[in-house]
Design an enzyme around this catalytic site. Structure first.
Site, PDB file in Angstrom:
ATOM      1  N   GLU A  49     -46.262  -2.746 -22.695  1.00 26.12           N
ATOM      2  CA  GLU A  49     -47.114  -1.619 -22.306  1.00 26.12           C
ATOM      3  C   GLU A  49     -47.263  -0.770 -23.565  1.00 26.12           C
ATOM      4  O   GLU A  49     -46.260  -0.275 -24.105  1.00 26.12           O
ATOM      5  CB  GLU A  49     -46.466  -0.825 -21.172  1.00 26.12           C
ATOM      6  N   ASP A  60     -47.356  12.907 -20.987  1.00 33.82           N
ATOM      7  CA  ASP A  60     -46.164  12.515 -21.724  1.00 33.82           C
ATOM      8  C   ASP A  60     -45.314  13.707 -22.103  1.00 33.82           C
ATOM      9  O   ASP A  60     -45.814  14.799 -22.377  1.00 33.82           O
ATOM     10  CB  ASP A  60     -46.559  11.743 -22.994  1.00 33.82           C
TER      11      ASP A  60
END
Length: 268
Positions: A49, A60
């Site tokens: 990924e 994030d």
């Protein structure tokens, strides 16, 4: 048969789950990033990924934000990312490769142009982190046009209607969040997720990989015991990069050893 389908069939036959590491392409620079990907594969990563660096990665936490900053500071572009992906694909024809990115990176092209380039680079799946399910139609249409799997997130607080929609639209795998919030190894994954896994299977979703806060083998084992097809670890991997920037050889060895340790925990 898609690479994800082939992978899950192979792993089920071997009584294993999948371990999928995440890194940002270009971190800390494009050349080292390619070596890092090789180190993850050497450790036994079942799939990859990979992030394309973006200046405002809202989903994030600080660890992966810093990775994106390092990549951007080393002049990593989407075109460079696709070049790296093309070389990895040529060396590893059966390895599932997924992208995790933000919508603005798609909109700098058109969705059709972006997915065409992704397909040419050997990408299997795309997850667009900041696009809600109900707004994903143009992206999914472009992905379908070029035979790329659309990955959707199943959040921990999802109701049945949301899970049904995720199950209907998803292909490749389902990204099951272990907890709410942003990415980061500092905040541990919260178990159990059994009821979500049961519902996703009932609604016909593709196999679920558990992500967010996965940093230890015990968490991988717990995810698979709960019924997940595997686990994704990002911030814990990126921290190894961050902590060993001045010792590239040590970094690569630690990354390989980390993946080996996490992969060993997938044995059922």
């Amino acid at each position: 048969m898609s690479r994800y389908t082939a992978l899950f069939e192979h792993l089920n036959a071997a009584n294993q789950g999948a371990f999928v590491p995440f890194i940002t392409i270009g971190d800390p620079n494009p050349a080292q990033s390619e070596q890092i990907i090789e180190a993850l594969i050497a450790g036994g990563a079942d799939a990859l990924e990979l992030g394309i660096p973006f200046s405002d990665p809202v989903a994030d936490g600080p660890t992966i934000q810093d990775a994106a900053t390092r990549a951007l500071n080393s002049h990593t572009t989407t075109a460079i990312c696709f070049d790296i992906l093309s070389r990895i694909r040529a060396k590893y024809p059966d390895l599932p490769i997924g992208l995790l990115l933000y919508a603005n990176l798609v909109y700098t092209h058109t969705p059709e142009d972006f997915f065409k380039k992704a397909k040419a680079a050997g990408v299997d799946s795309v997850l667009i982190a900041d696009v809600p399910v109900e707004m994903s139609v143009p992206f999914k249409a472009a992905a379908d046009q070029f035979g790329i799997e659309s990955i959707y997130i199943a959040p921990p607080n999802a109701d049945d209607e949301t899970l049904k929609t995720v199950a209907r639209l998803s292909s490749g795998y389902t990204y099951l969040l272990s907890r709410a919030g942003v990415t980061g190894a500092e905040t541990r994954a919260q178990m159990p997720v059994d009821h979500l896994l049961t519902a996703l299977k009932e609604f016909g979703a593709p196999p679920a990989l558990l992500g967010f806060g996965i940093s230890e083998p015990e968490q991988v084992k717990a995810a698979i015991t709960a019924g997940a097809a595997g686990a994704i670890s990002g911030s814990a991997v990126v921290k190894i990069i961050e902590h060993n920037l001045n010792e590239p050889a040590v970094m690569l060895d630690k990354l390989t050893q980390f993946v080996k340790k996490m992969k060993a925990a997938t044995l059922r």
